[in-house]
Design an enzyme around this catalytic site. Structure first.
Site, short mmCIF file in Angstrom:
data_model
loop_
_atom_site.label_atom_id
_atom_site.label_comp_id
_atom_site.label_asym_id
_atom_site.label_seq_id
_atom_site.Cartn_x
_atom_site.Cartn_y
_atom_site.Cartn_z
N LYS A 192 -0.94 99.90 -13.31
CA LYS A 192 -1.95 99.08 -13.91
C LYS A 192 -2.41 98.04 -12.79
CE LYS A 192 1.65 95.79 -15.44
NZ LYS A 192 2.86 95.74 -16.66
N TYR A 247 -8.11 68.19 4.69
CA TYR A 247 -8.18 67.31 3.56
C TYR A 247 -7.06 66.29 3.21
CZ TYR A 247 -12.59 70.16 2.96
OH TYR A 247 -13.56 70.60 3.31
#
Ligand SMILES: *Cc1c(COP(=O)(O)O)cnc(C)c1O
Length: 374
Positions: free
Chosen positions: A36, A266
């Site tokens: 899956k 950042y």
């Protein structure tokens, strides 16, 4: 049109998956490989074909659409674990020889309707909830389900399926036994009423830890992809020998010094404690390499572990290569896997990330160049 906006490369070692399958075959009687979610990001059709060539003839996917995609690629049975949900799913099941998992009464009626209109007999797998509280009929619905099946004369119930919630936790074996007890009880009721159902309960961890609960089919997922469900537990030896199959790498696009006291990325969440060298790798959260790995994860560069410095950005991440001689743009940094004993294991990546290998595989696998989803 899709634009290839990232530089990540995901490679899948199908031979490792085949070897994992063979190893699991020595522990189970009839494996139903779970492929899956695009084979946990490893590639639905390629993985299923590789397993078919090792003798697999029964596969479990998630959606009916996945089942349709797999149907033409491999012989044998294709089970859709999410069952028919959309209107077109019911039609696909009836036309394409897909084994639907049924977990609600309305699905039985709609499948019966399809079978009548197409004048066919449709096999179904019944899902019962024995403790996961997710999908499936309640144990108390056993009689109503049997009555419904007696009325759905075009349906051919073949399998009884349930799913374990705690098979990978050695401390919760009692709950596994509770679930197994309920499952056994439901199965016995069906058998007494004359339904010749086969039964399947076990996932990977269950196959390794509870061979006595194997019944007629076992459904390995994560172990096929090389993860030991008991890694770092007292029962680690149960999953010894499984090999990871996914490698993820991205190129170094810049290398520069970072002086003692200088910050990077950042928010300036990292400041260099001494003079060093950083490599900028072209991978970031846009590639599903989680921002949660900021200041936590490591990559493998030239065979050595390089810690992430500062925040993971959208398409770039900085790593410390002060201890890795000769790093240059164009070198490959491994986010997962890599050569040698320092290769990054899925369990490690997942731990830095704050998740499980399951999620790391699914997310990183979306970077496969042949990924078909979305
Ligand atoms: C995903 C899934 C499995 C496989 O579980 P693993 O822990 O990956 O082995 C088995 N059965 C069902 C119903 C599943 O949804």
């Amino acid at each position: 049109m899709t634009i290839d906006y990232n530089l990540l490369r995901v490679s899948i070692d199908l031979r490792a998956i085949q070897e994992n399958y063979r190893l699991l075959c020595s522990k189970g009687t009839r494996l139903i490989p779970v492929v899956k979610a695009d084979a946990y990001g490893h590639g639905l059709v390629d993985v299923a074909r590789a397993l078919a060539s090792c003798g697999a003839d029964f596969f479990a996917v998630g959606t009916v659409e996945e089942a349709s995609n797999l149907r033409l690629a491999v012989p044998g049975t294709v089970l859709a674990l999410l069952g028919p949900q959309l209107r077109e799913d019911f039609q696909a099941v009836a036309e394409q020889d897909i084994l639907p998992l049924v977990a609600r009464m309305d699905q039985l009626w709609l499948l019966q309707e399809q079978a009548v209109s197409k004048n066919v007999r449709l096999p179904v797998a019944l899902k019962f909830d024995t403790g996961m509280a997710r999908l499936g009929f309640a144990p108390s619905e056993t009689s109503p389900v049997m009555e419904a099946l007696q009325r759905c004369d075009r349906l051919d119930p073949q399998w009884l399926i349930s799913h374990l919630a705690t098979a990978d936790d050695p401390d919760q074996a009692v709950f596994v036994r509770e679930q197994a007890g309920r499952f056994e009880h439901i199965l016995a009721e069906f058998h007494r009423a004359g339904f010749a159902l086969r039964a399947s309960l076990l996932n990977s961890a269950g196959i390794l830890a509870y061979p006595d609960l194997g019944w007629d089919g076992q459904r390995p997922g994560i172990a096929l992809y090389g993860v030991n469900p008991f890694g770092d537990t007292a029962r680690e030896s149960l999953g010894r020998g499984l090999q990871p199959a996914m490698q993820v790498r991205a190129p170094v696009v810049a290398v520069h010094p970072l002086a003692k006291g200088a910050s990077i990325s950042y928010g300036r969440t990292y400041t260099a404690k001494q003079d060093g060298i950083v490599a900028i790798v072209a991978a970031g959260y846009a590639d599903n390499y989680s921002r949660g790995l900021s200041n936590k994860g490591l990559m493998l560069v030239r065979g050595k572990r390089a810690p992430i410095l500062g925040r993971v950005c959208m398409q770039m991440t900085a790593v410390d290569v002060s201890a890795v001689p000769g790093v240059a743009p164009g070198d490959q940094a491994f986010l997962l896997g890599g050569e040698g004993t320092s290769a990054i294991r899925p369990e490690e990546l997942a731990a830095w990330w704050g998740t499980l290998p399951y999620e790391a595989f699914c997310l990183l696998g979306m970077n496969r160049k042949d990924f078909q989803g979305r």
